[in-house]
Design a protein around this motif. Structure first.
Motif, mmCIF file in Angstrom:
data_model
loop_
_atom_site.group_PDB
_atom_site.id
_atom_site.type_symbol
_atom_site.label_atom_id
_atom_site.label_comp_id
_atom_site.label_asym_id
_atom_site.label_seq_id
_atom_site.Cartn_x
_atom_site.Cartn_y
_atom_site.Cartn_z
ATOM 1 N N ALA A 1 0.635 -1.292 -0.084
ATOM 2 C CA ALA A 1 0.039 -0.065 0.177
ATOM 3 C C ALA A 1 0.874 1.327 0.138
ATOM 4 O O ALA A 1 0.468 2.068 -0.730
ATOM 5 C CB ALA A 1 -1.049 0.118 1.182
ATOM 6 N N MET A 2 1.982 1.566 0.795
ATOM 7 C CA MET A 2 2.557 2.494 0.917
ATOM 8 C C MET A 2 3.370 2.831 -0.446
ATOM 9 O O MET A 2 3.320 4.130 -0.776
ATOM 10 C CB MET A 2 3.658 2.508 2.179
ATOM 11 N N ASP A 3 3.939 1.877 -1.054
ATOM 12 C CA ASP A 3 4.706 2.098 -2.367
ATOM 13 C C ASP A 3 3.763 2.571 -3.475
ATOM 14 O O ASP A 3 3.930 3.353 -4.085
ATOM 15 C CB ASP A 3 5.293 0.838 -2.662
ATOM 16 N N MET A 4 2.692 1.765 -3.431
ATOM 17 C CA MET A 4 1.538 2.062 -4.471
ATOM 18 C C MET A 4 1.092 3.495 -4.406
ATOM 19 O O MET A 4 1.007 4.420 -5.249
ATOM 20 C CB MET A 4 0.154 1.116 -4.432
ATOM 21 N N ALA A 5 0.872 3.965 -3.144
ATOM 22 C CA ALA A 5 0.323 5.683 -2.800
ATOM 23 C C ALA A 5 1.579 6.518 -3.255
ATOM 24 O O ALA A 5 1.151 7.543 -4.051
ATOM 25 C CB ALA A 5 -0.278 5.625 -1.155
ATOM 26 N N ALA A 6 2.465 6.241 -2.899
ATOM 27 C CA ALA A 6 3.833 7.115 -3.233
ATOM 28 C C ALA A 6 3.869 7.207 -4.517
ATOM 29 O O ALA A 6 3.905 8.351 -5.409
ATOM 30 C CB ALA A 6 4.957 6.621 -2.599
ATOM 31 N N ALA A 7 3.721 5.902 -5.314
ATOM 32 C CA ALA A 7 3.809 6.122 -6.951
ATOM 33 C C ALA A 7 2.936 6.944 -7.512
ATOM 34 O O ALA A 7 2.933 7.588 -8.662
ATOM 35 C CB ALA A 7 3.907 4.784 -7.714
ATOM 36 N N MET A 8 1.419 6.879 -7.020
ATOM 37 C CA MET A 8 0.377 7.520 -7.418
ATOM 38 C C MET A 8 0.537 9.106 -6.954
ATOM 39 O O MET A 8 -0.418 9.808 -7.454
ATOM 40 C CB MET A 8 -0.936 7.081 -6.848
ATOM 41 N N GLY A 9 1.146 9.400 -6.105
ATOM 42 C CA GLY A 9 1.189 10.820 -5.772
ATOM 43 C C GLY A 9 0.356 10.991 -4.800
ATOM 44 O O GLY A 9 -0.029 12.216 -4.466
ATOM 45 N N ILE A 10 -0.110 10.067 -4.012
ATOM 46 C CA ILE A 10 -1.435 10.297 -2.604
ATOM 47 C C ILE A 10 -0.689 9.896 -1.518
ATOM 48 O O ILE A 10 0.247 9.092 -1.538
ATOM 49 C CB ILE A 10 -2.583 9.842 -3.131
ATOM 50 N N GLU A 11 -1.622 10.067 -0.514
ATOM 51 C CA GLU A 11 -1.345 9.476 0.848
ATOM 52 C C GLU A 11 -2.325 8.509 1.497
ATOM 53 O O GLU A 11 -3.203 8.803 0.870
ATOM 54 C CB GLU A 11 -0.912 10.425 1.708
ATOM 55 N N LEU A 12 -1.972 7.439 1.944
ATOM 56 C CA LEU A 12 -3.040 6.606 2.766
ATOM 57 C C LEU A 12 -3.720 7.533 3.627
ATOM 58 O O LEU A 12 -3.042 8.488 4.443
ATOM 59 C CB LEU A 12 -2.413 5.578 3.565
#
Length: 193
Positions: A115-126
């Motif tokens: 989840a953390m890497d996916m969010a960072a790659a998308m430019g968003i935060e959990l």
């Protein structure tokens, strides 16, 4: 995401992708006015036009099933706040463990991502637990699924991570090993524009 000449990816949307996304965001905004009382779409779109990188992040949220929508406005920082507003945890972000450390610690049956890497790659935060609870005040989400939320460092240092869902008319916060993953657990993100 389109490939550039170097084989990497750039964050430019085609004109067609941009127009389709803005049309979808506007329709969702107008259909769900209870999420953003008193806010006007024209002002939101002006912000998006001025920040194409944020539009790319919203496209990624949309592409992975998040159905992003405006849930507030931060007057102090002059920013509109988007959250994933899909009824259930976004389909394109499920079956992921919490973070890279958790992913690498699994010896077998590793999930494809975290989840953390996916969010960072998308430019968003959990979402944080507080943001998740605020989202649930707008309407009920995750009645059948659950979503990872930002985990306090002291819990993460002990190998755990936290997630939330809504059952029986209440929001619940749970814990699990950070390396766990389930088909019904994904994550919701936030973006400021």
């Amino acid at each position: 995401m389109t490939e550039n000449e170097n084989g990497g990816h750039n964050k430019d949307l085609s004109l067609e992708q941009r127009d389709e996304l803005l049309e979808e965001l506007k329709a969702r905004f107008e259909k769900n006015s209870h999420r953003h009382n008193g806010l006007e779409w024209d002002q939101v779109q002006a912000k998006l036009d001025a920040h194409p990188d944020k539009l790319w992040s919203l496209h990624e949220m949309e592409r992975t099933g998040g159905e992003p929508d405006v849930v507030g406005y931060d007057k102090e920082n002059d920013e509109y706040i988007f959250y994933d507003c899909s009824a259930e945890s976004p389909k394109g972000r499920r079956s992921v463990c919490y973070d890279r450390e958790a992913l690498e610690s699994r010896k077998k049956n590793k999930p494809e991502n975290n989840a953390m890497d996916m969010a960072a790659a998308m430019g968003i935060e959990l979402l944080t637990e507080e943001q998740y609870r605020d989202l649930q005040k707008l309407e009920s989400f995750d009645l059948k699924t659950s979503s990872w939320v930002q985990t306090p460092p002291d819990i993460r240092e002990r190998g755990g991570a936290v997630f939330c869902d809504c059952r029986y008319g209440r929001v619940f916060l749970y814990h699990n090993g950070a390396d766990s993953y389930y088909g019904a657990r994904g994550f919701r993100g936030s973006l400021r524009v």
